[in-house]
Design a protein around this motif. Structure first.
Motif, PDB file in Angstrom:
ATOM      1  N   LEU A 109     -18.396 -16.031  28.566  1.00 33.55           N
ATOM      2  CA  LEU A 109     -19.026 -16.421  27.311  1.00 33.55           C
ATOM      3  C   LEU A 109     -18.562 -17.794  26.849  1.00 33.55           C
ATOM      4  N   LEU A 110     -17.265 -18.067  27.036  1.00 31.08           N
ATOM      5  CA  LEU A 110     -16.738 -19.381  26.660  1.00 31.08           C
ATOM      6  C   LEU A 110     -17.346 -20.485  27.520  1.00 31.08           C
ATOM      7  N   LEU A 111     -17.490 -20.195  28.804  1.00 31.49           N
ATOM      8  CA  LEU A 111     -18.101 -21.183  29.699  1.00 31.49           C
ATOM      9  C   LEU A 111     -19.552 -21.442  29.295  1.00 31.49           C
ATOM     10  N   LEU A 112     -20.270 -20.376  28.950  1.00 29.24           N
ATOM     11  CA  LEU A 112     -21.652 -20.534  28.515  1.00 29.24           C
ATOM     12  C   LEU A 112     -21.734 -21.323  27.210  1.00 29.24           C
ATOM     13  N   LEU A 113     -20.808 -21.052  26.285  1.00 28.73           N
ATOM     14  CA  LEU A 113     -20.789 -21.755  25.001  1.00 28.73           C
ATOM     15  C   LEU A 113     -20.541 -23.240  25.192  1.00 28.73           C
ATOM     16  N   VAL A 114     -19.504 -23.547  25.974  1.00 30.90           N
ATOM     17  CA  VAL A 114     -19.170 -24.952  26.211  1.00 30.90           C
ATOM     18  C   VAL A 114     -20.273 -25.642  27.007  1.00 30.90           C
ATOM     19  N   GLY A 115     -20.753 -24.959  28.065  1.00 36.72           N
ATOM     20  CA  GLY A 115     -21.817 -25.550  28.882  1.00 36.72           C
ATOM     21  C   GLY A 115     -23.085 -25.790  28.091  1.00 36.72           C
ATOM     22  N   GLY A 116     -23.473 -24.801  27.254  1.00 42.50           N
ATOM     23  CA  GLY A 116     -24.672 -24.960  26.423  1.00 42.50           C
ATOM     24  C   GLY A 116     -24.538 -26.100  25.424  1.00 42.50           C
ATOM     25  N   SER A 117     -23.349 -26.223  24.827  1.00 39.43           N
ATOM     26  CA  SER A 117     -23.102 -27.294  23.860  1.00 39.43           C
ATOM     27  C   SER A 117     -23.176 -28.659  24.532  1.00 39.43           C
ATOM     28  N   LEU A 118     -22.619 -28.753  25.745  1.00 44.58           N
ATOM     29  CA  LEU A 118     -22.654 -30.022  26.478  1.00 44.58           C
ATOM     30  C   LEU A 118     -24.089 -30.400  26.851  1.00 44.58           C
ATOM     31  N   MET A 119     -24.868 -29.415  27.284  1.00 50.08           N
ATOM     32  CA  MET A 119     -26.255 -29.691  27.645  1.00 50.08           C
ATOM     33  C   MET A 119     -27.066 -30.119  26.428  1.00 50.08           C
ATOM     34  N   MET A 120     -26.817 -29.477  25.292  1.00 49.65           N
ATOM     35  CA  MET A 120     -27.507 -29.864  24.059  1.00 49.65           C
ATOM     36  C   MET A 120     -27.131 -31.294  23.667  1.00 49.65           C
ATOM     37  N   ALA A 121     -25.842 -31.601  23.774  1.00 45.33           N
ATOM     38  CA  ALA A 121     -25.374 -32.948  23.434  1.00 45.33           C
ATOM     39  C   ALA A 121     -26.000 -33.989  24.354  1.00 45.33           C
ATOM     40  N   LEU A 122     -26.053 -33.685  25.648  1.00 42.46           N
ATOM     41  CA  LEU A 122     -26.667 -34.614  26.600  1.00 42.46           C
ATOM     42  C   LEU A 122     -28.157 -34.785  26.311  1.00 42.46           C
ATOM     43  N   GLY A 123     -28.810 -33.688  25.899  1.00 42.02           N
ATOM     44  CA  GLY A 123     -30.225 -33.772  25.565  1.00 42.02           C
ATOM     45  C   GLY A 123     -30.480 -34.671  24.369  1.00 42.02           C
ATOM     46  N   ILE A 124     -29.659 -34.552  23.329  1.00 39.25           N
ATOM     47  CA  ILE A 124     -29.802 -35.400  22.143  1.00 39.25           C
ATOM     48  C   ILE A 124     -29.550 -36.862  22.495  1.00 39.25           C
TER      49      ILE A 124
END
Length: 306
Positions: A263-278
């Motif tokens: 879950l932590l990996l998914l949270l961090v990975g999702g946040s990074l992908m969102m940041a890269l998208g922005i």
């Protein structure tokens, strides 16, 4: 003279009625005017109807884009074409009450340079559309730092403000917010949204989302700052979790929970992908601005010219 700018996209059923209604209204109020229809690459006979109205009325003229460039481009094209001392932006479906133009014009004569049309209510929209629109404007108001929950493109702006907006070099614009940003002497006029008489609204949930993203990124860097906030929250969360894990290890309790790690990996990975998208979206904006392509291309125009 007052210029009335009317963006139109697939509005063939509304052109004549809009032209006749607005011209008659302003003539009765003894206001010298011109109506400028901007055909935003319509697929129907919108431009032909504009040409018919221009032949019937010398105060009506129009231009047509080579393709659909969007309402923002249509508004700025109208401002470029406007010859009046002030200009009003009016929707072609007349959901913005044209009789309010007289009140706006009167306030302009008293010295106000920007007269903002503020919605008293949103009219007969569906429940889900109203909820989405309210949420959209609440979010965008927070991002741009201006209360835009009741504002609209329906506004009168003085020639001084028009020239200031046209001098802006940016290609991606947000007219509704830029009129606030320009900072001229302004006043508000309340109105109720009227029911559309002909045709259907061209705004869908998907188009509103696209418009929201485009408007926010063209006017503010708040989403980039949001990345920093999210990163800071995650950093604090990870620090607390790290201390807890270390304490448990020193007390002889092995760290448990493979699911927690996932879950932590998914949270961090999702946040990074969102940041890269922005970040990627802003880079795309930079790319579009650097290319320096025009906001729109005019393919046709009526012969009438004030």
């Amino acid at each position: 003279m007052l210029s009335v700018i009317i963006p139109a996209y697939n509005e063939e059923t509304n052109i004549k009625n809009t032209a006749d209604t607005v011209c008659s209204l302003l003539k009765n109020a003894d206001i010298d005017c011109e109506l400028i229809f901007v055909d935003d690459g319509s697929k129907d006979k919108t431009y032909l109807k504009i040409c018919d109205s221009a032949q019937e009325n010398p105060n009506v003229r129009g231009i047509s884009f080579s393709r659909n460039f969007g309402k923002e481009a249509a508004i700025f094209a109208g401002l470029e074409e406007a010859a009046g001392d002030c200009a009003v932006i009016l929707d072609c479906d007349l959901q913005f009450p044209p009789e309010k133009i007289i009140e706006m014009y009167s306030l302009w004569q008293k010295g106000y340079e920007v007269v903002e049309g503020v919605k008293r209510d949103r009219g007969n929209e569906s429940f889900f559309y109203k909820i989405f629109a309210k949420s959209f404007y609440k979010i965008i108001s927070r991002f741009v730092g201006v209360d835009m929950q009741s504002t609209s493109d329906f506004k009168l702006i003085d020639r001084k403000a028009i020239d200031a907006l046209l001098s802006l070099p940016e290609r991606n614009t947000f007219f509704r917010a830029l009129s606030f940003w320009s900072g001229f002497n302004s006043v508000q006029v309340e109105f109720s949204v009227s029911e559309r008489k002909n045709g259907k609204s061209k705004w869908t949930i998907g188009k509103l989302i696209k418009y929201a993203v485009s408007s926010i990124t063209s006017f503010t860097t708040a989403p980039l700052q949001l990345i920093t906030v999210i990163g800071s929250i995650l950093l604090v969360f990870m620090a607390v979790l790290g201390v807890q894990t270390l304490v448990r290890f020193m007390l002889g309790h092995s760290a448990e929970g493979f699911t927690t790690v996932i879950l932590l990996l998914l949270l961090v990975g999702g946040s990074l992908m969102m940041a890269l998208g922005i970040i990627g979206y802003y880079i795309a904006r930079i790319y579009e601005e650097v290319k320096g392509r025009p906001r729109y291309i005019i393919s046709k125009r009526t012969e009438n010219k004030k």
